[in-house]
Design a protein around this motif. Structure first.
Motif, PDB file in Angstrom:
ATOM      1  N   ARG A  77       0.834  -1.209   0.000  1.00 47.79           N
ATOM      2  CA  ARG A  77       0.000   0.000   0.000  1.00 47.79           C
ATOM      3  C   ARG A  77       0.870   1.261   0.000  1.00 47.79           C
ATOM      4  NH1 ARG A  77      -2.851  -4.116  -0.428  1.00 47.79           N
ATOM      5  NH2 ARG A  77      -4.956  -4.335   0.462  1.00 47.79           N
ATOM      6  N   LEU A  78       1.908   1.261  -0.833  1.00 46.39           N
ATOM      7  CA  LEU A  78       2.801   2.410  -0.895  1.00 46.39           C
ATOM      8  C   LEU A  78       2.155   3.553  -1.650  1.00 46.39           C
ATOM      9  CD1 LEU A  78       6.253   0.745  -1.738  1.00 46.39           C
ATOM     10  CD2 LEU A  78       5.178   1.111   0.501  1.00 46.39           C
ATOM     11  N   ASP A  79       2.418   4.780  -1.193  1.00 43.09           N
ATOM     12  CA  ASP A  79       1.963   5.925  -1.974  1.00 43.09           C
ATOM     13  C   ASP A  79       2.973   6.175  -3.095  1.00 43.09           C
ATOM     14  OD1 ASP A  79       4.142   7.416  -0.951  1.00 43.09           O
ATOM     15  OD2 ASP A  79       2.920   8.297   0.637  1.00 43.09           O
ATOM     16  N   GLU A  80       2.732   7.205  -3.917  1.00 41.15           N
ATOM     17  CA  GLU A  80       3.545   7.407  -5.104  1.00 41.15           C
ATOM     18  C   GLU A  80       5.003   7.710  -4.759  1.00 41.15           C
ATOM     19  OE1 GLU A  80       4.245   7.108  -9.035  1.00 41.15           O
ATOM     20  OE2 GLU A  80       2.387   6.661  -7.963  1.00 41.15           O
ATOM     21  N   GLN A  81       5.232   8.492  -3.721  1.00 39.39           N
ATOM     22  CA  GLN A  81       6.613   8.815  -3.347  1.00 39.39           C
ATOM     23  C   GLN A  81       7.330   7.594  -2.783  1.00 39.39           C
ATOM     24  OE1 GLN A  81       6.716  12.277  -0.856  1.00 39.39           O
ATOM     25  NE2 GLN A  81       5.601  13.550  -2.316  1.00 39.39           N
ATOM     26  N   GLU A  82       6.652   6.792  -1.988  1.00 36.79           N
ATOM     27  CA  GLU A  82       7.262   5.575  -1.454  1.00 36.79           C
ATOM     28  C   GLU A  82       7.532   4.577  -2.573  1.00 36.79           C
ATOM     29  OE1 GLU A  82       5.300   5.453   3.014  1.00 36.79           O
ATOM     30  OE2 GLU A  82       4.126   4.756   1.288  1.00 36.79           O
ATOM     31  N   ARG A  83       6.606   4.491  -3.531  1.00 39.07           N
ATOM     32  CA  ARG A  83       6.815   3.603  -4.672  1.00 39.07           C
ATOM     33  C   ARG A  83       8.055   4.024  -5.454  1.00 39.07           C
ATOM     34  NH1 ARG A  83       5.824   4.649  -9.767  1.00 39.07           N
ATOM     35  NH2 ARG A  83       5.639   2.954 -11.293  1.00 39.07           N
ATOM     36  N   GLY A  84       8.206   5.339  -5.690  1.00 42.24           N
ATOM     37  CA  GLY A  84       9.383   5.825  -6.395  1.00 42.24           C
ATOM     38  C   GLY A  84      10.663   5.514  -5.646  1.00 42.24           C
ATOM     39  N   TYR A  85      10.612   5.640  -4.321  1.00 41.13           N
ATOM     40  CA  TYR A  85      11.795   5.335  -3.507  1.00 41.13           C
ATOM     41  C   TYR A  85      12.140   3.852  -3.611  1.00 41.13           C
ATOM     42  CZ  TYR A  85      14.737   4.751   0.617  1.00 41.13           C
ATOM     43  OH  TYR A  85      15.761   4.426   1.468  1.00 41.13           O
ATOM     44  N   LEU A  86      11.141   2.982  -3.552  1.00 37.53           N
ATOM     45  CA  LEU A  86      11.381   1.541  -3.682  1.00 37.53           C
ATOM     46  C   LEU A  86      12.067   1.227  -5.007  1.00 37.53           C
ATOM     47  CD1 LEU A  86      10.944  -1.431  -2.783  1.00 37.53           C
ATOM     48  CD2 LEU A  86       8.702  -1.317  -3.914  1.00 37.53           C
ATOM     49  N   LEU A  87      11.596   1.817  -6.100  1.00 35.73           N
ATOM     50  CA  LEU A  87      12.193   1.564  -7.410  1.00 35.73           C
ATOM     51  C   LEU A  87      13.619   2.099  -7.475  1.00 35.73           C
ATOM     52  CD1 LEU A  87       9.145   2.446  -9.703  1.00 35.73           C
ATOM     53  CD2 LEU A  87       9.947   0.168  -9.051  1.00 35.73           C
ATOM     54  N   ASP A  88      13.844   3.276  -6.892  1.00 34.15           N
ATOM     55  CA  ASP A  88      15.184   3.865  -6.912  1.00 34.15           C
ATOM     56  C   ASP A  88      16.179   3.004  -6.140  1.00 34.15           C
ATOM     57  OD1 ASP A  88      14.552   6.083  -8.456  1.00 34.15           O
ATOM     58  OD2 ASP A  88      13.978   7.307  -6.723  1.00 34.15           O
ATOM     59  N   VAL A  89      15.802   2.596  -4.938  1.00 37.41           N
ATOM     60  CA  VAL A  89      16.717   1.817  -4.110  1.00 37.41           C
ATOM     61  C   VAL A  89      16.999   0.463  -4.736  1.00 37.41           C
ATOM     62  CG1 VAL A  89      17.010   0.709  -1.871  1.00 37.41           C
ATOM     63  CG2 VAL A  89      16.072   2.996  -1.992  1.00 37.41           C
ATOM     64  N   ALA A  90      15.968  -0.171  -5.288  1.00 31.48           N
ATOM     65  CA  ALA A  90      16.167  -1.472  -5.926  1.00 31.48           C
ATOM     66  C   ALA A  90      17.066  -1.345  -7.148  1.00 31.48           C
ATOM     67  CB  ALA A  90      14.823  -2.074  -6.311  1.00 31.48           C
ATOM     68  N   ARG A  91      16.906  -0.269  -7.906  1.00 33.63           N
ATOM     69  CA  ARG A  91      17.744  -0.048  -9.083  1.00 33.63           C
ATOM     70  C   ARG A  91      19.201   0.141  -8.679  1.00 33.63           C
ATOM     71  NH1 ARG A  91      15.565   4.370 -10.620  1.00 33.63           N
ATOM     72  NH2 ARG A  91      13.817   3.308 -11.625  1.00 33.63           N
ATOM     73  N   ALA A  92      19.436   0.922  -7.628  1.00 37.90           N
ATOM     74  CA  ALA A  92      20.801   1.145  -7.158  1.00 37.90           C
ATOM     75  C   ALA A  92      21.422  -0.127  -6.607  1.00 37.90           C
ATOM     76  CB  ALA A  92      20.812   2.238  -6.083  1.00 37.90           C
ATOM     77  N   THR A  93      20.598  -0.980  -5.983  1.00 40.03           N
ATOM     78  CA  THR A  93      21.090  -2.240  -5.445  1.00 40.03           C
ATOM     79  C   THR A  93      21.558  -3.166  -6.552  1.00 40.03           C
ATOM     80  OG1 THR A  93      19.588  -2.090  -3.562  1.00 40.03           O
ATOM     81  CG2 THR A  93      20.452  -4.271  -4.095  1.00 40.03           C
ATOM     82  N   GLY A  94      20.852  -3.139  -7.681  1.00 40.33           N
ATOM     83  CA  GLY A  94      21.167  -4.086  -8.746  1.00 40.33           C
ATOM     84  C   GLY A  94      22.211  -3.609  -9.726  1.00 40.33           C
ATOM     85  N   ALA A  95      22.594  -2.316  -9.663  1.00 36.81           N
ATOM     86  CA  ALA A  95      23.522  -1.818 -10.679  1.00 36.81           C
ATOM     87  C   ALA A  95      24.604  -0.947 -10.059  1.00 36.81           C
ATOM     88  CB  ALA A  95      22.736  -1.002 -11.722  1.00 36.81           C
ATOM     89  N   PRO A  96      25.451  -1.523  -9.196  1.00 36.14           N
ATOM     90  CA  PRO A  96      26.477  -0.718  -8.529  1.00 36.14           C
ATOM     91  C   PRO A  96      27.471  -0.091  -9.483  1.00 36.14           C
ATOM     92  CG  PRO A  96      26.882  -3.060  -8.185  1.00 36.14           C
ATOM     93  CD  PRO A  96      25.530  -2.954  -8.805  1.00 36.14           C
ATOM     94  N   GLY A  97      27.719  -0.724 -10.621  1.00 35.19           N
ATOM     95  CA  GLY A  97      28.682  -0.175 -11.555  1.00 35.19           C
ATOM     96  C   GLY A  97      28.221   1.101 -12.227  1.00 35.19           C
TER      97      GLY A  97
END
Length: 312
Positions: A77-97
């Motif tokens: 039940r994430l709001d739009e800002q929390e959803r954006g944060y989830l996507l950002d953090v997951a993206r950074a986790t998967g692409a350190p290079g």
């Protein structure tokens, strides 16, 4: 501030705030060792296997697909800002290079725009709340006794969030200091996910976590919010009490720099105080750093005003 840990912590805090009844599950009156949904319950809601979700929360699974992340966002039940944060953090986790340290510098055209706004305090901030540029009135309002030109030097720039938590005078300047502090932490949490390669941002969060127990407590709550229009009350040491409304514009073409302005209600005592501050700020003599008096007064001598820095 490792992103694997950030992702897991964020998922856990959002899982903990949901009860089974909130998502249409029956708890059957069982006693729970931890607050919120169990991992298996969240995995069921998101359509994931329990083992995969557990690995994701523990930072052992990388490169989660957008579909998986969207399913988790819906289940939590994430709001739009929390959803954006989830996507950002997951993206950074998967692409350190792919992480790069941004270079923050206000464009000359934007600096000229600030200088042309003579009746409105205006400043440009990096996402970390480093002050990149400000006009005369913003410096008078939030200057903390630092030289106006200090913003040109990355090593000397004032930082708004650091001021809120580490400068004792900020607790007098912000009438509702706690609300301001919470807002600053929520903003830093949001941009930490967007800019994992920002060394200065990482260092700032580490410094505040060590130096301020209040910051550490607020940071652990994983609140995520961007800067929004809001009216705040201030106690300025030279012109007294003001109520100003903050407006925030994101300069997307400049790497998400932030243009922040403060305005007063026309015809209000705050508008009069802001005009007085503007008049005082034109005097070339500037005091080093006044303290906030119990009863704010306006000086009659030749010195001009100094204020406090305002985080985004």
């Amino acid at each position: 501030m490792g992103n694997r840990g950030e992702l897991g912590d964020f998922l856990r805090t959002r899982r903990a705030r949901l009860r089974p009844a909130d998502v249409g599950l029956r708890s059957y009156g069982d006693r729970r060792r931890v607050a919120g949904l169990r991992r298996e319950e969240l995995a069921q809601l998101a359509g994931l296997s329990v083992s995969y979700y557990t690995r994701l929360e523990q930072g052992q699974s990388h490169n989660a697909s957008p579909e998986v992340l969207e399913a988790l966002a819906r289940a939590l039940r994430l709001d739009e800002q929390e959803r954006g944060y989830l996507l950002d953090v997951a993206r950074a986790t998967g692409a350190p290079g792919e992480r790069r340290e941004p270079v923050w510098q206000a464009r000359p055209g934007v600096v000229r725009l600030l200088d042309a706004m003579t009746d409105v305090p205006a400043a440009v901030l990096a996402p970390s709340t480093d002050v990149l540029a400000w006009n005369t009135l913003a410096h008078a309002l939030f200057g903390f006794g630092v030289e106006r030109d200090s913003v040109r030097d990355p090593e000397r720039r004032p930082n708004m969030a650091r001021t809120v938590f580490l400068d004792p005078a900020a607790r007098e300047f912000y009438v509702d200091w706690h609300a301001k502090a919470c807002s600053s932490v929520s903003h830093l949490r949001l941009v930490a996910g967007q800019f994992p390669g920002d060394r200065r941002l990482r260092e700032l969060i580490g410094e505040l976590t060590v130096s301020s127990p209040e910051f550490a407590t607020m940071w652990s709550a994983h609140s995520v919010r961007t800067c929004e229009p809001i009216a705040r009350d201030f106690r300025h040491p030279w012109v007294g009490r003001l109520t100003l409304t903050q407006e925030t514009l994101w300069l997307r073409e400049d790497g998400d720099q932030i243009l922040v302005t403060q305005t007063a209600e026309p015809g209000s005592p705050s508008a009069d105080a802001l005009r007085l501050l503007g008049s005082l700020s034109q005097h070339p003599a500037q005091p080093t750093r006044p303290t906030v008096p119990t009863v704010p007064t306006v000086p009659t001598g030749p010195t001009g005003p100094t204020g406090r820095a305002e985080p985004a």
